[in-house]
Write a protein that holds these residues in place. Structure first.
Motif, PDB file in Angstrom:
ATOM      1  N   UNK A 122      20.799  38.569  -3.278  1.00 43.60           N
ATOM      2  CA  UNK A 122      19.458  38.204  -3.741  1.00 43.60           C
ATOM      3  C   UNK A 122      19.476  36.784  -4.286  1.00 43.60           C
ATOM      4  N   UNK A 123      18.285  36.162  -4.314  1.00 41.56           N
ATOM      5  CA  UNK A 123      18.078  34.863  -4.926  1.00 41.56           C
ATOM      6  C   UNK A 123      16.793  34.922  -5.739  1.00 41.56           C
ATOM      7  N   UNK A 124      16.615  33.972  -6.673  1.00 37.64           N
ATOM      8  CA  UNK A 124      15.336  33.907  -7.392  1.00 37.64           C
ATOM      9  C   UNK A 124      15.110  32.516  -7.952  1.00 37.64           C
ATOM     10  N   UNK A 125      13.854  32.255  -8.291  1.00 38.62           N
ATOM     11  CA  UNK A 125      13.496  31.097  -9.100  1.00 38.62           C
ATOM     12  C   UNK A 125      12.732  31.636 -10.311  1.00 38.62           C
ATOM     13  N   UNK A 126      11.969  30.795 -10.991  1.00 39.75           N
ATOM     14  CA  UNK A 126      11.258  31.244 -12.179  1.00 39.75           C
ATOM     15  C   UNK A 126       9.981  32.023 -11.852  1.00 39.75           C
ATOM     16  N   UNK A 184      13.969  17.611 -13.200  1.00 42.32           N
ATOM     17  CA  UNK A 184      14.510  18.688 -12.388  1.00 42.32           C
ATOM     18  C   UNK A 184      13.376  19.601 -11.944  1.00 42.32           C
ATOM     19  N   UNK A 185      13.575  20.243 -10.805  1.00 41.95           N
ATOM     20  CA  UNK A 185      12.590  21.207 -10.318  1.00 41.95           C
ATOM     21  C   UNK A 185      13.251  22.217  -9.418  1.00 41.95           C
ATOM     22  N   UNK A 186      12.664  23.393  -9.310  1.00 41.48           N
ATOM     23  CA  UNK A 186      13.216  24.425  -8.433  1.00 41.48           C
ATOM     24  C   UNK A 186      12.094  25.200  -7.774  1.00 41.48           C
ATOM     25  N   UNK A 202      16.782  21.558 -19.373  1.00 43.07           N
ATOM     26  CA  UNK A 202      15.899  21.045 -18.327  1.00 43.07           C
ATOM     27  C   UNK A 202      16.026  21.857 -17.037  1.00 43.07           C
ATOM     28  N   UNK A 203      17.162  22.553 -16.863  1.00 45.49           N
ATOM     29  CA  UNK A 203      17.398  23.346 -15.665  1.00 45.49           C
ATOM     30  C   UNK A 203      18.411  24.430 -15.995  1.00 45.49           C
ATOM     31  N   UNK A 213      11.020  26.537 -18.066  1.00 44.38           N
ATOM     32  CA  UNK A 213      12.237  25.859 -17.615  1.00 44.38           C
ATOM     33  C   UNK A 213      12.511  26.230 -16.156  1.00 44.38           C
ATOM     34  N   UNK A 214      12.668  25.253 -15.258  1.00 41.83           N
ATOM     35  CA  UNK A 214      13.032  25.577 -13.874  1.00 41.83           C
ATOM     36  C   UNK A 214      14.360  26.332 -13.837  1.00 41.83           C
ATOM     37  N   UNK A 215      14.396  27.376 -13.034  1.00 35.69           N
ATOM     38  CA  UNK A 215      15.665  28.094 -12.898  1.00 35.69           C
ATOM     39  C   UNK A 215      15.851  28.546 -11.458  1.00 35.69           C
ATOM     40  N   UNK A 216      17.107  28.760 -11.124  1.00 33.85           N
ATOM     41  CA  UNK A 216      17.466  29.240  -9.796  1.00 33.85           C
ATOM     42  C   UNK A 216      18.600  30.240  -9.975  1.00 33.85           C
ATOM     43  N   UNK A 217      18.520  31.353  -9.251  1.00 36.22           N
ATOM     44  CA  UNK A 217      19.533  32.387  -9.355  1.00 36.22           C
ATOM     45  C   UNK A 217      20.063  32.768  -7.987  1.00 36.22           C
TER      46      UNK A 217
END
Length: 396
Positions: free
Chosen positions: A172-176, A93-95, A32-33, A58-62
């Motif tokens: 750095x950061x990221x989402x989907x 869940x959400x990002x 789910x995340x 799928x929501x993701x965060x980096x």
């Protein structure tokens, strides 16, 4: 709810993504995340694109991490990446990521990221049980203030500012959807499991303190109307018996001796938010990794190497919520300051072992960050340095 983690030391970003995905898919078929932590050795866009291709929808965060990343299997140095995944049939869940823009105030970016993450979760109008925050260093206080104002109450936050091998490095950061080197990434959690949390400094105040009389951004100019760098040097040398050379990595010399401001009290005992001195700028002012305000009282704080090693487990134990019921953690997330990590780098497997014991060997991931955010037990949402933040998920 089920939690699983994986790690890799693959040299290439695409290979790293495939390695993480292979392991996670043997443990969780439909996550789910996803939360990913990686060293600066990787092509961030390739890592992000490959992970989203392998986990479509799928929501993701980096978020980038300094030196390496820690899991229940120990500490892995770079090139390294680790992933935290959860499945949860009854949870949501959400990002979202919002890049900083010159024309937009950081508070507005924070509100946008929070709103988009909640919208993606499908739980509009409901308060999240937890927020994971990964922004790039610089405006964390304003970001937390905007989150608090937007929600109207303090929701537990576990946060770590993106890091790299050096201060001002390739974080750095990221989402989907995108990557960024300047911005705010947020994940919101509506889990079916119970959540507990803890946020600690683990340092003690000395008798030396002063009033902030001038600041410029994150540069501390004066204490008691005296140059702050000179006041700090006197305190340091009087307390330690050592000579402070501001030209020789103030960042590392001050790791055990930061500044602290009292944030609140619990059971009559004060607790503190820390500010880490990093360098003396061209104007002779002391740059910090967090913001102080004129009129605050700052204390010269003291820590120990042994304390840095043991306190991670103490924070997890505090988050275990022993007073509520016998803990049965499903897993957790932890944030450990990069400055503290560098000071005890040769003993990080001992830190991981201590966390494992406190977590009853449940899976966890812990990056090393350039700033930590969390919710104190007294309800204060705060950004600090040299801190540890932990969140655990429990069987009800």
């Amino acid at each position: 709810m089920k939690i699983a983690t994986a790690r890799t030391q693959a040299d290439d970003a695409v290979q790293a993504a495939y390695a993480l995905a292979r392991t996670i898919k043997t443990r969780i078929s439909t996550p789910k995340l996803l939360m990913i932590y990686f060293t600066e050795h990787y092509d961030v866009q390739a890592l992000q694109r490959t992970l989203y291709r392998l986990f479509p929808g799928v929501p993701l965060i980096g978020c980038s991490t300094c030196y390496g990343v820690m899991t229940q299997n120990g500490c892995t140095s770079g090139p390294a990446a680790a992933i935290w995944a959860c499945s949860d049939d009854k949870g949501s869940y959400g990002s979202a990521l919002v890049s900083h823009q010159a024309h937009r105030h950081v508070r507005d970016s924070a509100r946008m990221a929070l709103t988009q993450a909640i919208e993606e979760s499908g739980r509009c109008g409901e308060l999240p049980k937890l927020i994971a925050l990964h922004s790039t260093p610089g405006e964390e206080e304003a970001t937390l203030s905007a989150i608090r104002e937007e929600l109207g109450v303090s929701v537990p936050v576990i946060g770590g500012s993106a890091a790299a091998e050096t201060v001002g490095g390739n974080w750095a950061i990221f989402d989907h959807k995108e990557t960024a080197t300047s911005g705010i990434a947020i994940s919101v959690f509506y889990p079916s499991a119970r959540v507990s949390y803890s946020f600690h400094s683990g340092y003690a105040p000395t008798q030396r303190h002063a009033t902030v009389t001038d600041v410029r951004g994150r540069a501390l100019v004066s204490l008691n109307h005296q140059p702050a760098a000179e006041v700090y040097k006197r305190w340091y040398e009087s307390e330690t018996g050592l000579t402070l050379d501001p030209t020789d990595s103030l960042f590392s010399q001050s790791t055990l001796y930061p500044l602290g401001t009292q944030t609140g009290t619990i059971h009559g005992l004060p607790y503190y938010t820390l500010s880490h001195p990093t360098f003396i700028n061209a104007q002779g002012h002391m740059e910090l990794f967090s913001q102080l305000e004129v009129g605050q009282t700052v204390y010269f704080m003291s820590g120990t190497s042994e304390g840095l090693i043991s306190r991670a487990s103490r924070v997890v134990e505090s988050a275990n919520d022993h007073a509520l019921c016998q803990p049965e953690p499903l897993g957790g997330l932890a944030i450990y300051c990069a400055g503290c990590m560098l000071h005890v780098k040769d003993r990080l497997d001992q830190v991981a072992d201590n966390i494992n014991t406190a977590l009853y060997n449940a899976p966890f991931v812990c990056p090393f960050t350039f700033g930590e955010q969390g919710l104190f037990k007294g309800g204060e949402l705060s950004h600090g340095n040299l801190m540890i933040s932990a969140v655990l998920f429990h069987k009800d």
